[in-house]
Design a protein around this motif. Structure first.
Motif, PDB file in Angstrom:
ATOM      1  N   VAL A   5       0.364   5.689  -0.181  1.00  0.00           N
ATOM      2  CA  VAL A   5      -0.080   5.603   1.217  1.00  0.00           C
ATOM      3  C   VAL A   5      -1.567   5.906   1.354  1.00  0.00           C
ATOM      4  O   VAL A   5      -2.283   5.234   2.109  1.00  0.00           O
ATOM      5  CB  VAL A   5       0.756   6.547   2.112  1.00  0.00           C
ATOM      6  N   VAL A   6      -2.055   6.901   0.623  1.00  0.00           N
ATOM      7  CA  VAL A   6      -3.477   7.242   0.699  1.00  0.00           C
ATOM      8  C   VAL A   6      -4.336   6.065   0.241  1.00  0.00           C
ATOM      9  O   VAL A   6      -5.353   5.734   0.870  1.00  0.00           O
ATOM     10  CB  VAL A   6      -3.779   8.505  -0.136  1.00  0.00           C
ATOM     11  N   GLN A   7      -3.925   5.417  -0.834  1.00  0.00           N
ATOM     12  CA  GLN A   7      -4.699   4.265  -1.320  1.00  0.00           C
ATOM     13  C   GLN A   7      -4.655   3.106  -0.324  1.00  0.00           C
ATOM     14  O   GLN A   7      -5.688   2.480  -0.029  1.00  0.00           O
ATOM     15  CB  GLN A   7      -4.144   3.791  -2.670  1.00  0.00           C
ATOM     16  N   TYR A   8      -3.466   2.823   0.197  1.00  0.00           N
ATOM     17  CA  TYR A   8      -3.346   1.722   1.153  1.00  0.00           C
ATOM     18  C   TYR A   8      -4.157   2.005   2.414  1.00  0.00           C
ATOM     19  O   TYR A   8      -4.873   1.123   2.928  1.00  0.00           O
ATOM     20  CB  TYR A   8      -1.882   1.484   1.510  1.00  0.00           C
ATOM     21  N   TYR A   9      -4.066   3.228   2.913  1.00  0.00           N
ATOM     22  CA  TYR A   9      -4.810   3.575   4.134  1.00  0.00           C
ATOM     23  C   TYR A   9      -6.319   3.471   3.908  1.00  0.00           C
ATOM     24  O   TYR A   9      -7.055   2.955   4.753  1.00  0.00           O
ATOM     25  CB  TYR A   9      -4.446   4.991   4.584  1.00  0.00           C
ATOM     26  N   THR A  10      -6.767   3.947   2.749  1.00  0.00           N
ATOM     27  CA  THR A  10      -8.204   3.923   2.460  1.00  0.00           C
ATOM     28  C   THR A  10      -8.746   2.499   2.356  1.00  0.00           C
ATOM     29  O   THR A  10      -9.777   2.153   2.940  1.00  0.00           O
ATOM     30  CB  THR A  10      -8.494   4.671   1.144  1.00  0.00           C
ATOM     31  N   ILE A  11      -8.032   1.636   1.614  1.00  0.00           N
ATOM     32  CA  ILE A  11      -8.530   0.291   1.336  1.00  0.00           C
ATOM     33  C   ILE A  11      -8.106  -0.739   2.391  1.00  0.00           C
ATOM     34  O   ILE A  11      -8.846  -1.668   2.693  1.00  0.00           O
ATOM     35  CB  ILE A  11      -8.064  -0.166  -0.065  1.00  0.00           C
ATOM     36  N   GLY A  12      -6.923  -0.541   2.971  1.00  0.00           N
ATOM     37  CA  GLY A  12      -6.403  -1.551   3.891  1.00  0.00           C
ATOM     38  C   GLY A  12      -6.559  -1.236   5.357  1.00  0.00           C
ATOM     39  O   GLY A  12      -6.475  -2.139   6.196  1.00  0.00           O
ATOM     40  N   PRO A  57      -5.171  -9.401  -1.136  1.00  0.00           N
ATOM     41  CA  PRO A  57      -4.612  -8.790   0.082  1.00  0.00           C
ATOM     42  C   PRO A  57      -4.921  -7.291   0.121  1.00  0.00           C
ATOM     43  O   PRO A  57      -5.089  -6.645  -0.915  1.00  0.00           O
ATOM     44  CB  PRO A  57      -3.108  -9.050  -0.052  1.00  0.00           C
ATOM     45  N   TYR A  58      -4.973  -6.748   1.330  1.00  0.00           N
ATOM     46  CA  TYR A  58      -5.270  -5.321   1.474  1.00  0.00           C
ATOM     47  C   TYR A  58      -4.185  -4.447   0.824  1.00  0.00           C
ATOM     48  O   TYR A  58      -4.465  -3.417   0.229  1.00  0.00           O
ATOM     49  CB  TYR A  58      -5.419  -4.969   2.952  1.00  0.00           C
ATOM     50  N   PHE A 107      -2.495  -0.379  -6.955  1.00  0.00           N
ATOM     51  CA  PHE A 107      -2.205   0.999  -6.552  1.00  0.00           C
ATOM     52  C   PHE A 107      -1.299   1.737  -7.544  1.00  0.00           C
ATOM     53  O   PHE A 107      -1.162   2.957  -7.460  1.00  0.00           O
ATOM     54  CB  PHE A 107      -1.535   1.031  -5.173  1.00  0.00           C
ATOM     55  N   MET A 108      -0.692   1.013  -8.476  1.00  0.00           N
ATOM     56  CA  MET A 108       0.323   1.622  -9.335  1.00  0.00           C
ATOM     57  C   MET A 108      -0.190   2.748 -10.252  1.00  0.00           C
ATOM     58  O   MET A 108       0.478   3.773 -10.397  1.00  0.00           O
ATOM     59  CB  MET A 108       1.033   0.557 -10.169  1.00  0.00           C
ATOM     60  N   PRO A 109      -1.342   2.624 -10.901  1.00  0.00           N
ATOM     61  CA  PRO A 109      -1.776   3.715 -11.788  1.00  0.00           C
ATOM     62  C   PRO A 109      -1.915   5.062 -11.078  1.00  0.00           C
ATOM     63  O   PRO A 109      -1.399   6.078 -11.548  1.00  0.00           O
ATOM     64  CB  PRO A 109      -3.126   3.218 -12.320  1.00  0.00           C
TER      65      PRO A 109
END
Length: 199
Positions: free
Chosen positions: A74-81, A92-93, A99-101
């Protein structure tokens, strides 16, 4: 049993793993439930005889892993997307392979911390001192002796009857009383408070 009693329990010493297993088995059959065994090495089947339940550590670790993975993703998605959308090459965002690693690393990190902290909590740690340390003979528990302690909090606990029962198990030596406080500490407190200690 007086909850303010200075007695933690009664302890019996045994010489072999077979003796402690038989003693614990007979103690359970006699109806005692609040007890523990102390051994210098792992004795197969002892946990079963003590009636230990399956540990909750795997469940705690799984929950922590899911929380860690979820937070990492969620942190990665929120930051980038969401917070700072950045389109790189038409990607895509919500590009989950990228994000998997970090998601995996967060899962491992939080699962490890959850397992460690859960182990400490479930074992009542840290506990620098335990009443059984007040028994001089207990130092042998880390060397070559096996000890069974029936706690005073057990509903069936009664000093004369429990002493007689432990004696019937044919322990090595006499049945030992386990005081809640170290005798020296208690003597010092009594000296510092001549009017008596409050309970």
């Amino acid at each position: 049993m007086n909850p303010h009693s200075s007695l933690y329990g009664l302890m019996a010493e045994f010489a072999t793993a077979e003796e402690i297993l038989n003693a614990v088995r007979q103690t359970r059959q006699a109806g005692y439930r609040r007890m523990d065994a102390y051994t210098p090495y792992t004795v197969e089947g002892l946990a079963v005889e003590l009636g230990e339940r399956r540990t909750r550590i795997p469940s705690i670790t799984l929950l922590a892993a899911l929380v860690g993975a979820g937070v990492g993703y969620v942190v990665q998605y929120y930051t980038i997307g969401v917070d700072y959308p950045l389109n790189v090459g038409g990607r895509p965002y919500n590009s989950w392979p990228v994000f998997m690693p970090v998601t995996f690393e967060m899962m491992v990190l939080v699962a490890s911390l959850g397992a460690f902290l859960g182990m400490l909590f479930l074992n009542g740690l840290p506990q620098p001192h335990h009443p059984v340390f007040n028994v001089p003979r207990f130092v042998q528990a880390s060397q070559d002796r096996f000890f069974l302690c029936i706690e005073a909090s057990d509903p069936q606990f009664d000093v004369p009857r429990t002493t007689e029962f432990l004696t019937s198990l044919r322990p090595h030596g006499e049945v030992l009383e386990v005081p809640r406080e170290h005798p020296v500490k208690k003597a010092v407190e009594a000296k510092n408070h001549p009017g008596g200690l409050k309970t």
